[in-house]
Design a protein around this motif. Structure first.
Motif, PDB file in Angstrom:
ATOM      1  N   SER A 161     -52.631  -8.587  -0.971  1.00 40.01           N
ATOM      2  CA  SER A 161     -53.446  -8.729  -2.180  1.00 40.01           C
ATOM      3  C   SER A 161     -54.522  -7.650  -2.235  1.00 40.01           C
ATOM      4  O   SER A 161     -54.953  -7.115  -1.211  1.00 40.01           O
ATOM      5  N   GLU A 162     -54.947  -7.347  -3.460  1.00 43.21           N
ATOM      6  CA  GLU A 162     -56.064  -6.438  -3.715  1.00 43.21           C
ATOM      7  C   GLU A 162     -56.950  -7.107  -4.759  1.00 43.21           C
ATOM      8  O   GLU A 162     -56.598  -7.157  -5.932  1.00 43.21           O
ATOM      9  N   ILE A 163     -58.083  -7.633  -4.309  1.00 37.39           N
ATOM     10  CA  ILE A 163     -58.994  -8.357  -5.188  1.00 37.39           C
ATOM     11  C   ILE A 163     -60.388  -7.758  -5.062  1.00 37.39           C
ATOM     12  O   ILE A 163     -60.928  -7.638  -3.953  1.00 37.39           O
ATOM     13  N   ASN A 164     -60.974  -7.398  -6.189  1.00 38.60           N
ATOM     14  CA  ASN A 164     -62.329  -6.812  -6.189  1.00 38.60           C
ATOM     15  C   ASN A 164     -62.450  -5.651  -5.202  1.00 38.60           C
ATOM     16  O   ASN A 164     -63.422  -5.548  -4.457  1.00 38.60           O
ATOM     17  N   ARG A 165     -61.411  -4.825  -5.184  1.00 33.89           N
ATOM     18  CA  ARG A 165     -61.369  -3.627  -4.330  1.00 33.89           C
ATOM     19  C   ARG A 165     -61.299  -3.962  -2.843  1.00 33.89           C
ATOM     20  O   ARG A 165     -61.477  -3.086  -1.991  1.00 33.89           O
ATOM     21  N   ASN A 166     -61.053  -5.228  -2.519  1.00 34.28           N
ATOM     22  CA  ASN A 166     -60.768  -5.620  -1.136  1.00 34.28           C
ATOM     23  C   ASN A 166     -59.244  -5.638  -0.981  1.00 34.28           C
ATOM     24  O   ASN A 166     -58.561  -6.403  -1.677  1.00 34.28           O
TER      25      ASN A 166
ATOM     26  N   LYS B  64     -62.259  -3.410   3.322  1.00 36.23           N
ATOM     27  CA  LYS B  64     -63.226  -4.047   2.426  1.00 36.23           C
ATOM     28  C   LYS B  64     -63.696  -3.045   1.365  1.00 36.23           C
ATOM     29  O   LYS B  64     -63.649  -1.836   1.564  1.00 36.23           O
ATOM     30  N   ALA B  65     -64.163  -3.564   0.266  1.00 38.17           N
ATOM     31  CA  ALA B  65     -64.656  -2.712  -0.820  1.00 38.17           C
ATOM     32  C   ALA B  65     -65.801  -1.830  -0.311  1.00 38.17           C
ATOM     33  O   ALA B  65     -66.728  -2.309   0.345  1.00 38.17           O
TER      34      ALA B  65
END
Length: 199
Positions: A146-151, A174-175
């Motif tokens: 997964s890629e969520i909020n640049r994480n 991490k972002a």
């Protein structure tokens, strides 16, 4: 003629009465069974049933715990065993990978594995793309994450169809971070309890 009629009526009565009597017996038995089913159990019976149910549950829990203990012991024995600590020879290379140490045997969520951790300046997507180039018909392949909020938390795995040897690349960043944390893993086979007892 009248005698003949009388004989027929008598014969009909003789053959019908036993059948009716038999039906009455069945009805009576069914009625009694229904009464017993609807009759509340005595306190002694209820207590006996509760004790039996508790004993069955306790036995099942004890058997489950014993089986879990066997599985944990078998997994721990695999981790503690002396032997090569290396990935399959066909394991793809990780570009620009800086290992934190050599591969090691570890228990990961109860499963024995060979693990190597480290970092790479490349993004998780770039690392997974590099591993994807290894794809061929001899190996089953899986990619996800997964890629969520640049994480980003991505993975790629390969399994050899001949011996079921598996390797997995997990890449997490991490972002805002400048390095990707990399974990390479390969499950270690655990002998079945039957096989262990045979030895």
């Amino acid at each position: 003629m009248i005698r003949h009629l009388f004989s027929l009526v008598a014969l009909a009565l003789i053959t019908t009465i036993p059948a009716l009597a038999q039906e009455d017996d069945i009805d009576a038995a069914m009625k009694k069974a229904m009464e017993n089913a609807n009759k509340p159990a005595s306190k002694a019976d209820m207590k006996k049933l509760e004790q039996q149910a508790k004993a069955d549950i306790d036995q099942a829990e004890a058997e489950n715990k014993a089986e879990e203990a066997k599985q944990k012991a078998a997994a721990r024995a695999v981790v503690d065993a002396k032997g090569p600590t290396s990935f399959p020879g066909w394991t793809p290379l990780v570009p620009q990978f800086t290992p934190s140490g050599p591969p090691a045997r570890k228990l990961v969520e109860g499963e024995p594995k060979i693990i190597q951790i480290g970092t790479s300046p490349l993004s998780p997507e770039a690392l997974c793309d590099a591993w994807d180039k290894f794809k061929n018909e001899k190996f089953s392949h899986e990619r996800g994450g997964s890629e969520i909020n640049r994480n980003a938390d991505l993975y790629v795995s390969f399994r050899n169809s001949q011996d079921n040897a598996t390797v997995k690349l997990e890449a997490e960043r991490k972002a805002g971070a400048k390095v990707t944390h990399v974990t390479i893993s390969s499950p270690l086979p655990v002998p079945s309890p039957a096989a262990a007892q045979g030895d």
